[in-house]
Design an enzyme around this catalytic site. Structure first.
Site, mmCIF file in Angstrom:
data_model
loop_
_atom_site.group_PDB
_atom_site.id
_atom_site.type_symbol
_atom_site.label_atom_id
_atom_site.label_comp_id
_atom_site.label_asym_id
_atom_site.label_seq_id
_atom_site.Cartn_x
_atom_site.Cartn_y
_atom_site.Cartn_z
ATOM 1 N N CYS A 1 -41.578 -16.105 71.604
ATOM 2 C CA CYS A 1 -42.617 -17.032 71.128
ATOM 3 C C CYS A 1 -42.033 -18.057 70.157
ATOM 4 C CB CYS A 1 -43.746 -16.271 70.442
ATOM 5 S SG CYS A 1 -44.808 -15.403 71.589
ATOM 6 N N LYS B 1 -33.430 -3.293 68.320
ATOM 7 C CA LYS B 1 -34.823 -2.840 68.311
ATOM 8 C C LYS B 1 -34.938 -1.361 67.960
ATOM 9 C CE LYS B 1 -36.121 -6.890 69.716
ATOM 10 N NZ LYS B 1 -36.792 -7.790 68.775
ATOM 11 N N ARG C 1 -36.489 -5.461 78.277
ATOM 12 C CA ARG C 1 -36.878 -4.198 77.652
ATOM 13 C C ARG C 1 -37.897 -3.489 78.536
ATOM 14 N NH1 ARG C 1 -39.983 -4.902 74.148
ATOM 15 N NH2 ARG C 1 -40.077 -7.142 73.782
ATOM 16 N N HIS D 1 -40.497 -7.365 62.589
ATOM 17 C CA HIS D 1 -40.044 -8.236 63.679
ATOM 18 C C HIS D 1 -40.242 -9.685 63.231
ATOM 19 C CE1 HIS D 1 -40.456 -9.262 68.269
ATOM 20 N NE2 HIS D 1 -39.212 -9.385 67.860
ATOM 21 N N GLY E 1 -32.182 -5.047 74.190
ATOM 22 C CA GLY E 1 -32.804 -4.084 73.284
ATOM 23 C C GLY E 1 -32.759 -2.656 73.789
ATOM 24 N N ARG F 1 -30.235 -14.496 78.385
ATOM 25 C CA ARG F 1 -29.963 -14.484 76.943
ATOM 26 C C ARG F 1 -28.591 -15.027 76.596
ATOM 27 N NH1 ARG F 1 -34.012 -11.963 73.511
ATOM 28 N NH2 ARG F 1 -35.599 -11.257 74.953
ATOM 29 N N TYR G 1 -29.137 -3.382 79.258
ATOM 30 C CA TYR G 1 -29.688 -4.674 78.843
ATOM 31 C C TYR G 1 -30.191 -4.702 77.395
ATOM 32 C CZ TYR G 1 -31.299 -9.337 79.732
ATOM 33 O OH TYR G 1 -31.418 -10.702 79.716
ATOM 34 N N ASP H 1 -34.837 -12.694 64.115
ATOM 35 C CA ASP H 1 -35.568 -11.658 64.841
ATOM 36 C C ASP H 1 -36.087 -10.512 63.976
ATOM 37 O OD1 ASP H 1 -36.521 -10.716 67.372
ATOM 38 O OD2 ASP H 1 -34.921 -9.234 67.419
ATOM 39 N N SER I 1 -42.111 -11.357 70.971
ATOM 40 C CA SER I 1 -40.879 -11.742 71.673
ATOM 41 C C SER I 1 -41.092 -13.025 72.468
ATOM 42 C CB SER I 1 -40.481 -10.626 72.636
ATOM 43 O OG SER I 1 -40.455 -9.398 71.963
HETATM 44 C C1 OXD Z 1 -37.287 -9.190 71.880
HETATM 45 C C2 OXD Z 1 -35.920 -9.603 71.517
HETATM 46 O O1 OXD Z 1 -37.521 -8.809 73.023
HETATM 47 O O2 OXD Z 1 -35.743 -10.052 70.386
HETATM 48 O O3 OXD Z 1 -38.142 -9.227 70.990
HETATM 49 O O4 OXD Z 1 -34.999 -9.457 72.331
HETATM 50 MN MN MN Z 2 -37.458 -9.834 69.112
#
Ligand code: OXD
Ligand code: MN
Length: 606
Positions: free
Chosen positions: A276, A232, A95, A252, A225, A390, A223, A301, A274
């Site tokens: 985590c 997002k 992002r 989120h 998000g 991803r 890419y 998410d 993100s």
């Molecule tokens: C982020 C995702 O970046 O979920 O938060 O892709």
């Molecule tokens: Mn996320």
């Protein structure tokens, strides 16, 4: 190609029968949608227009086309059936917060937490980039529904894109196609989400949101998000803005169901920044010391939270698939994810082995032969898989997927949990003393930055409610909305903060994390049920060390003590820093939040 030609292609397509289904492909009876599609086509000049039905046959057909042109490559068919690899442009791997804008009439409405442009300037700037950008390409029209098709809490949109990769990802991530179109036609309104990969030049890349118009325009990136606009852009930025007007919250957050051995299920919504560990927590496997527990994934998410008629908080996951970070995934860290991505999965920017299996750091089996840029693997070039590589996979692949994820009424939420990645300071878990205090705890979340966004990694920054990159309006107004929202609930969920990432001075993690986090969630449930006492401190209620079950864990009494206590001086400094951060929101900051901060700072000073 002329405008006439684009129009003609629409008409021709409409007359042709779909070669797989034998049905006439969709256009729409909704005039507003048809005229938007026509207007986008005349501006972007695609060679063809395709209305997507969301069928499996359509998915297969588009995958075949991408395999033929090299956008995708097939992975080892025996070990990874129906799995494909996409390598993005190396300048387009995450992002881009610096290129993401919220375009409201007044700058203050977007707030210091967003990049801002006046809507008319935003349109002018981005429309120039869209001019004729789809020449030589097919324009896909994707009607989608965020949330179960028949839920009153769901909201719909239509993404127009020139990226077949986006089409197949949106099919896995959302309820996309005919049913969504039917709902849109009966409701008469939808979020307009326009996307083109453009020329992928980072200097001509923008992700713009026009919340008053319920519209999104994104160009120059293919890419995650930046391009899968249901995620997002719609389900967080536009939805958070809409939620404020309509009295709900778009967050989120993962949603997980925790079933104790006696069959009682508590649903918990957790907001972490993100990368985590939201996906890992949402798919957690109970530790051996907690036999009989079951964990159900609702979402990994995003959560949309609504008060129901009786004043209880209910949640739906607007998504129906996962776009998860791959590195670190293995049998031990997340067996459910590890297994679910062994079939029917799209991998982006992972490495491959000699046997053409996907490979990533932390996979713990095999070794890389080609890196994420398709080069022969050489450790000198850095990691084999990109740190933000991803997987995209339908939620139904997850064996722990909760059947209630499809329930129109969502699930009741017992607790809200905030958290961040913090080496120091934050204890393993603490509970806010009230809803207002919980809003301050959320507003004060700080975390080390990760590879999910372009920029330096490992810098601690404030990430209120894990929404820093995603809140579609001024955070001060957002906190006011959270405070007000609490007034509309008759059953307030408790609010907690957790930190799985605390380290000692040698840099070792004090807590094992992953499945063992259920021990902490168990304490949270016990608190919700009023079954366990806690230690009152100025920052909230902390567990007695003996109330965190450490059976079979290699944790020293000192480590446990550090995890379940606070350093008052450090926390005093933290509260001061939270206060300074809140000051940046000026007069719009709600008084109740300021009062909470001052009260706790004063208690810590005593
Ligand atoms: C982020 C995702 O970046 O979920 O938060 O892709
Ligand atoms: Mn996320």
């Amino acid at each position: 190609m002329s405008i006439m030609r684009a129009q003609l292609v629409t008409d021709e397509t409409a007359q042709n029968k779909d070669k797989h289904t034998g049905k006439t492909p969709m256009t729409t009876k909704l005039a507003a949608l048809q005229s938007w599609v026509d207007q986008v086509a005349s501006h972007t000049r695609p060679d063809a227009i395709r209305w997507c039905t969301g069928s499996d046959a359509e998915y297969d057909e588009i995958v075949q086309k991408m395999l033929a042109d090299g956008t995708l490559t097939a992975l080892n068919k025996d070990r990874y059936p129906n799995c494909y690899l996409h390598l993005s442009d190396p300048s387009d791997v995450a992002r881009v917060e610096n290129l993401t804008f919220v375009c409201t009439q007044s700058k203050d409405d977007a707030g210091p937490n967003n990049n801002w442009m006046k809507p008319s300037d935003g349109h002018t700037k981005i429309d120039e980039l869209f001019a004729a950008c789809m020449q030589g390409r097919t324009m896909y029209v994707l009607p989608y529904c965020m949330g179960p098709i028949d839920s009153p809490y769901s909201r719909c949109g239509v993404e127009i894109t020139d990226s077949p990769y986006v089409v197949v990802n949106m099919k896995l991530m959302t309820r996309m196609g005919t049913k969504a179109l039917e709902r849109i036609e009966s409701e008469g309104y939808f979020v307009r989400a326009l996307h083109s990969t453009g020329d992928l030049d980072p200097d001509r890349r923008f992700i713009m949101h026009f919340p008053d118009e319920l519209s999104i325009k994104s160009i120059g990136s293919g890419y995650g998000g930046n391009a899968l606009l249901g995620k997002k852009c719609h389900a967080l930025r536009i939805a958070s803005y809409q939620a404020r007007q309509e009295g709900w919250l778009a967050e989120h957050m993962l949603i997980v169901g925790l079933e104790s051995p006696d069959g009682v299920i508590h649903y918990v919504a957790c907001a972490f920044p993100s990368a985590c560990g939201k996906t890992n927590l949402a798919m957690l496997i109970p530790p051996k010391s907690m036999p009989g527990w079951k964990v159900w994934t609702l979402g990994d998410d995003i959560a949309w939270l609504h008060p129901d008629e009786s004043g209880k908080l209910r949640a739906i996951n607007p998504e129906s698939g996962y776009f998860g970070v791959v590195p670190g995934t293995n049998e031990k860290t997340n067996k459910n994810a590890n297994d679910m991505i062994m079939h029917d999965t799209i991998f982006t920017n992972v490495a491959t082995t000699d046997d053409n299996e996907p490979w990533w750091e932390g996979k713990q089996t095999g070794r890389p032969a080609k890196d994420w840029q398709g080069r022969d693997y050489n450790a000198e070039n850095g990691k084999a898989a990109h740190p933000n590589s991803r997987f995209t996979v339908a939620a139904t692949n997850n064996r722990a997927y909760s059947s209630l994820a499809e329930a129109p009424e969502g699930v009741p939420i017992s607790a809200i949990v905030f958290g961040g990645r913090r080496k120091e300071l934050a204890p393993l878990v603490y509970e806010a003393k009230s809803w207002e205090h919980g809003v301050l705890v959320g507003a004060g979340v700080a975390s080390e930055t990760t590879a999910a966004s372009v920029g330096e990694v490992g810098i601690v920054r404030r990430d209120p409610m894990a929404m820093k990159p995603f809140c579609g309006y001024n955070f001060a107004d957002y906190w006011a909305h959270w405070l007000e929202f609490g007034n509309n609930l008759t059953h307030l969920p408790k609010i907690f903060h957790v930190n799985w990432f605390r380290q000692n001075t040698a840099g070792d993690f004090l807590w094992p994390g992953f499945g063992e986090n259920l021990r902490v969630l168990n304490w949270i449930i016990e608190r919700c049920e009023g079954r366990v006492d806690a230690v009152e401190t100025p920052i909230g209620f902390l567990p007695y060390p003996t109330d965190i079950d450490t059976t079979d864990l290699d944790i020293s009494p000192e480590a446990l003590q550090a995890l379940t206590s606070i350093d008052r001086d450090q926390w005093h400094a933290e509260l001061k820093s939270v206060g300074e951060y809140l000051d940046t929101y000026g007069d719009r900051l709600p008084d109740a939040l300021r009062q909470q901060q001052e009260m706790i700072a004063a208690e810590l000073a005593n």
